[in-house]
Write an enzyme that holds these catalytic residues in place. Structure first.
Site, PDB file in Angstrom:
ATOM      1  N   CYS A  43      36.439  28.253  47.361  1.00 15.40           N
ATOM      2  CA  CYS A  43      35.768  29.313  48.116  1.00 15.40           C
ATOM      3  C   CYS A  43      34.511  29.757  47.372  1.00 15.40           C
ATOM      4  O   CYS A  43      34.443  29.700  46.145  1.00 15.40           O
ATOM      5  CB  CYS A  43      36.705  30.504  48.310  1.00 15.40           C
ATOM      6  SG  CYS A  43      35.994  31.823  49.332  1.00 15.40           S
ATOM      7  N   ASP A  45      33.632  32.677  46.992  1.00 14.82           N
ATOM      8  CA  ASP A  45      33.912  33.979  46.384  1.00 14.82           C
ATOM      9  C   ASP A  45      33.533  34.006  44.896  1.00 14.82           C
ATOM     10  O   ASP A  45      33.945  33.129  44.131  1.00 14.82           O
ATOM     11  CB  ASP A  45      35.410  34.296  46.561  1.00 14.82           C
ATOM     12  CG  ASP A  45      35.732  35.750  46.256  1.00 14.82           C
ATOM     13  OD1 ASP A  45      35.479  36.197  45.116  1.00 14.82           O
ATOM     14  OD2 ASP A  45      36.238  36.450  47.151  1.00 14.82           O
ATOM     15  N   ARG A  47      34.567  35.601  42.539  1.00 15.92           N
ATOM     16  CA  ARG A  47      35.647  35.837  41.577  1.00 15.92           C
ATOM     17  C   ARG A  47      36.466  34.586  41.288  1.00 15.92           C
ATOM     18  O   ARG A  47      37.439  34.641  40.528  1.00 15.92           O
ATOM     19  CB  ARG A  47      36.572  36.954  42.113  1.00 15.92           C
ATOM     20  CG  ARG A  47      35.844  38.277  42.317  1.00 15.92           C
ATOM     21  CD  ARG A  47      36.643  39.220  43.202  1.00 15.92           C
ATOM     22  NE  ARG A  47      36.762  38.712  44.567  1.00 15.92           N
ATOM     23  CZ  ARG A  47      37.429  39.329  45.542  1.00 15.92           C
ATOM     24  NH1 ARG A  47      38.051  40.469  45.283  1.00 15.92           N
ATOM     25  NH2 ARG A  47      37.488  38.804  46.757  1.00 15.92           N
ATOM     26  N   HIS A  99      42.345  31.164  47.675  1.00 18.15           N
ATOM     27  CA  HIS A  99      42.735  32.311  46.840  1.00 18.15           C
ATOM     28  C   HIS A  99      43.249  33.447  47.701  1.00 18.15           C
ATOM     29  O   HIS A  99      42.769  33.658  48.818  1.00 18.15           O
ATOM     30  CB  HIS A  99      41.562  32.790  45.973  1.00 18.15           C
ATOM     31  CG  HIS A  99      40.415  33.357  46.759  1.00 18.15           C
ATOM     32  ND1 HIS A  99      40.198  34.709  46.895  1.00 18.15           N
ATOM     33  CD2 HIS A  99      39.440  32.766  47.489  1.00 18.15           C
ATOM     34  CE1 HIS A  99      39.123  34.913  47.645  1.00 18.15           C
ATOM     35  NE2 HIS A  99      38.647  33.744  48.021  1.00 18.15           N
ATOM     36  N   CYS A 102      41.325  36.390  50.201  1.00 18.60           N
ATOM     37  CA  CYS A 102      40.097  35.726  50.678  1.00 18.60           C
ATOM     38  C   CYS A 102      39.521  36.459  51.895  1.00 18.60           C
ATOM     39  O   CYS A 102      40.196  36.613  52.920  1.00 18.60           O
ATOM     40  CB  CYS A 102      40.405  34.275  51.034  1.00 18.60           C
ATOM     41  SG  CYS A 102      38.939  33.349  51.546  1.00 18.60           S
TER      42      CYS A 102
HETATM   43 ZN   LIG Z   1      37.528  33.379  49.702  1.00 18.45          ZN
END
Ligand SMILES: [Zn+2]
Length: 211
Positions: A43, A45, A47, A99, A102
């Site tokens: 992803c 993302d 993090r 994750h 998400c």
């Molecule tokens: Zn995500």
């Protein structure tokens, strides 16, 4: 210049110095080529930094990231990365890593329109529809969200296995295993979901390509 922007430029200088202190030929070695054993599909993302959470050094992991770690069979970006990783770099493993928490998967559970991204999120909604009975039966919303994240990863593993690129590699006897992982934002640990494809025998017959 913002503090953050200046900081990242300074960080880069420090990073180079630190690497050269340990190995004066670090960058010279990397500049000669790459031979990563792993393709990571994760992803976007911020993090979930691919290299960092698996302790991989530069040169060890080829990376593709998009919102909600999707494998969309008409996505030319994903197909190009996959083709290069499998056919040129000959990676031995592909990990689809989702994750918990998400935002893309969360958005797919709801009905709000966000913009163009709605059309990307729609692919995740398809995963919900495939597993609607199982997901709707989960009363607790957090539990349902977590299960949806896991099912989405599993579907992306299947979608990878369905591609002509992966099936052709298996057909030619290339060693290639596809794995599905979920990363815990609040723990730092990954969980292997146990969907490990090594051949197209495990696909529904309608998806199995004959070469
Ligand atoms: Zn995500």
């Amino acid at each position: 210049m913002s503090d953050f922007y200046k900081k990242i430029l300074d960080n880069n200088k420090k990073w180079v110095e630190d690497k050269l202190k340990i190995n004066p030929n670090f960058f010279e070695g990397l500049s000669k080529g790459q031979n990563p054993p792993l393709l990571w599909i994760g992803c976007s993302d911020s993090r979930v930094p691919a290299n960092e959470i698996i302790g991989a050094a530069p040169g060890e992991v080829f990376v593709h990231r998009n919102i909600a770690n999707m494998v969309v069979h008409s996505d030319m970006n994903m197909l190009s990365v996959l083709d290069y990783a499998v056919n040129a770099l000959k990676v031995k493993h592909i990990i689809v890593c989702g994750h918990y928490g998400c935002g893309g998967v969360k958005a797919a559970m709801g009905n709000s329109s966000i913009g163009v991204i709605d059309n990307w999120i729609r692919h995740i909604k398809d995963v919900y529809r495939f597993h609607q009975n199982e997901l709707d039966a989960i009363q607790n919303e957090e539990d349902r969200f977590n299960k949806f994240v896991e099912l989405n990863v599993k579907e992306q593993v299947y979608d990878l296995a369905k591609t002509s690129i992966v099936q052709a590699a298996w057909r030619s006897g290339q060693e290639l295993t596809i794995h599905g992982w979920v990363y815990g934002l609040n723990s730092g640990y990954v969980t292997d979901l146990g969907v490990n494809f090594k051949s197209n025998d495990e696909l529904d017959e309608v998806y199995q390509l004959k070469f």
